[in-house]
Design a protein around this motif. Sequence first.
Motif, PDB file in Angstrom:
ATOM      1  N   VAL A  37      -2.200  -5.779   3.962  1.00 55.63           N
ATOM      2  CA  VAL A  37      -1.111  -6.665   3.533  1.00 55.63           C
ATOM      3  C   VAL A  37      -1.528  -8.091   3.845  1.00 55.63           C
ATOM      4  O   VAL A  37      -1.835  -8.415   5.001  1.00 55.63           O
ATOM      5  CB  VAL A  37       0.202  -6.356   4.295  1.00 55.63           C
ATOM      6  N   GLN A  38      -1.547  -8.920   2.818  1.00 44.78           N
ATOM      7  CA  GLN A  38      -1.872 -10.323   3.058  1.00 44.78           C
ATOM      8  C   GLN A  38      -1.210 -11.194   1.997  1.00 44.78           C
ATOM      9  O   GLN A  38      -1.712 -11.307   0.879  1.00 44.78           O
ATOM     10  CB  GLN A  38      -3.387 -10.557   3.027  1.00 44.78           C
ATOM     11  N   PRO A  39      -0.065 -11.798   2.330  1.00 44.39           N
ATOM     12  CA  PRO A  39       0.554 -12.686   1.341  1.00 44.39           C
ATOM     13  C   PRO A  39      -0.308 -13.929   1.128  1.00 44.39           C
ATOM     14  O   PRO A  39      -1.133 -14.266   1.984  1.00 44.39           O
ATOM     15  CB  PRO A  39       1.889 -13.071   1.989  1.00 44.39           C
TER      16      PRO A  39
ATOM     17  N   ALA B 143      -1.592 -11.376   8.356  1.00 43.73           N
ATOM     18  CA  ALA B 143      -2.285 -10.237   7.730  1.00 43.73           C
ATOM     19  C   ALA B 143      -2.037  -8.979   8.557  1.00 43.73           C
ATOM     20  O   ALA B 143      -1.961  -9.044   9.789  1.00 43.73           O
ATOM     21  CB  ALA B 143      -3.792 -10.515   7.675  1.00 43.73           C
ATOM     22  N   TYR B 144      -1.928  -7.864   7.851  1.00 41.50           N
ATOM     23  CA  TYR B 144      -1.852  -6.560   8.533  1.00 41.50           C
ATOM     24  C   TYR B 144      -2.859  -5.621   7.886  1.00 41.50           C
ATOM     25  O   TYR B 144      -2.851  -5.431   6.660  1.00 41.50           O
ATOM     26  CB  TYR B 144      -0.432  -5.979   8.433  1.00 41.50           C
TER      27      TYR B 144
ATOM     28  N   ALA C  61      -3.829  -1.872   7.919  1.00 43.87           N
ATOM     29  CA  ALA C  61      -3.161  -0.663   8.419  1.00 43.87           C
ATOM     30  C   ALA C  61      -4.117   0.296   9.122  1.00 43.87           C
ATOM     31  O   ALA C  61      -3.837   0.737  10.236  1.00 43.87           O
ATOM     32  CB  ALA C  61      -2.445   0.029   7.261  1.00 43.87           C
TER      33      ALA C  61
ATOM     34  N   PHE D 274      -9.249  -5.011   0.477  1.00 39.13           N
ATOM     35  CA  PHE D 274      -8.278  -5.941  -0.120  1.00 39.13           C
ATOM     36  C   PHE D 274      -8.334  -5.867  -1.645  1.00 39.13           C
ATOM     37  O   PHE D 274      -7.305  -5.815  -2.314  1.00 39.13           O
ATOM     38  CB  PHE D 274      -8.575  -7.374   0.346  1.00 39.13           C
TER      39      PHE D 274
ATOM     40  N   SER E   2      -1.457  -1.830  -1.321  1.00 38.26           N
ATOM     41  CA  SER E   2      -0.727  -2.653  -0.345  1.00 38.26           C
ATOM     42  C   SER E   2      -0.421  -1.910   0.945  1.00 38.26           C
ATOM     43  O   SER E   2      -0.120  -2.520   1.959  1.00 38.26           O
ATOM     44  CB  SER E   2       0.555  -3.195  -0.967  1.00 38.26           C
ATOM     45  N   SER E   3      -0.541  -0.570   0.923  1.00 36.41           N
ATOM     46  CA  SER E   3      -0.316   0.122   2.194  1.00 36.41           C
ATOM     47  C   SER E   3      -1.567   0.058   3.081  1.00 36.41           C
ATOM     48  O   SER E   3      -1.523   0.369   4.258  1.00 36.41           O
ATOM     49  CB  SER E   3       0.073   1.576   1.938  1.00 36.41           C
ATOM     50  N   GLU E   4      -2.717  -0.356   2.504  1.00 36.86           N
ATOM     51  CA  GLU E   4      -3.940  -0.480   3.313  1.00 36.86           C
ATOM     52  C   GLU E   4      -4.030  -1.864   3.966  1.00 36.86           C
ATOM     53  O   GLU E   4      -4.286  -1.996   5.140  1.00 36.86           O
ATOM     54  CB  GLU E   4      -5.184  -0.328   2.425  1.00 36.86           C
TER      55      GLU E   4
END
Length: 312
Positions: free
Chosen positions: A42-44, A63-64, A66, A33, A38-40
């Motif tokens: 994703v967490q807004p 959360a995603y 990848a 993180f 952001s391609s690894e």
Amino acid sequence: MAEQPVFLSDDVVARFLSYDELIPKLEEVLGQFSRGVSSEVVQPVRSVMPIHNHHGYLGLMPAYIAHEDILCTKMVAFYRREGNLNLPSTQATVLLFNPEYGNVRAVMDGLDITHKRTAAVSAISAKLLMPAQSDVLCILGCGHQAVSHYEIFTRLFSFKEVRVCSRTLETAERFAARVQGPMKVFTSAEEAVHGADLIITVTNSSEPVLFGEWVKPGAHVAAVGACRPDWRELDDVLMRDAVIYVDTREGAAVESGDIILSGAEVFAEVGEVLNGTRPALRNKTTVFKSLGMGIQDAVAAKLVFDKWKSSQ
Ligand SMILES: NC(=O)C1=CN([C@@H]2O[C@H](COP(=O)(O)OP(=O)(O)OC[C@H]3O[C@@H](n4cnc5c(N)ncnc54)[C@H](O)[C@@H]3O)[C@@H](O)[C@H]2O)C=CC1
Ligand SMILES: O=C([O-])C1=[NH+]CCC1
């Protein structure tokens, strides 16, 4: 046809979630993180809406991740409970998705995940930041998070003394009876904190419970409560004197009253320390301000789901 979602209750989740597996996964994902790719990961920032009538909030934590292909959302309701001590401060539900199709694979009770992953992240901060010789642990607040923090901190580290203090003596004594490990119960937070090397604040207070003038220079503080921009657990003196670490800079700037209202500067994310891109200033007084992250829930939920699946 898409698989039907399974429901995993709190006791099933608890059975399949171990700290030994959770901690390395959390270290890995916090590092990813903080690399900021952001391609690894994703967490807004958590979106939070008020539940006006009940002094509460509902937070949505998607959360995603990848490379592990984990898609997850936790929904967490949390409350200010100053006058209402018999109701829970936190309730949570986790949805684990099949990322390829978007369908839900599992609905899990999220409490054990929330308790364990939060305590595990505090322990990761302590491993990095507490004084090399740490003899005295002090826990302020004696609720659910105090139990998971006591469990993992006494398992990972050897303290000569563990002290606890809560808003009422009754809560602290109930906690002592529940965890059944060695500890001293204090009625004064100031006395409990005096000389402590490591202090954990796990209260549902919205006013400071820990004051800089009480804290031994060089101590490490893991501050877990006060997750709203107008809530505090730590006073301005401590926030200004200590080196401040966070789980996420973005989240801290929006959600942490201790950081926003004190004007303290964030020195680093814990993930940056794990990556070696920011130093662990162990010799200084340090604060780790924890807010909780969707990626922490996501790795925990995946561990639980995989173990449950292989048990079928
Ligand atoms: N950072 C994170 O990732 C997470 C943070 N939290 C937050 O952690 C906090 C604790 O959560 P739980 O243990 O579930 O709550 P809980 O309601 O089970 O326990 C809170 C404890 O704080 C004590 N307390 C309240 N005011 C105090 C004071 N002034 N001095 C000493 N003790 C005081 C209460 O007596 C109670 O023992 C809450 O603020 C919650 O929102 C919860 C989940 C995750
Ligand atoms: O991360 C989390 O689950 C929470 N943080 C603040 C309240 C609940």
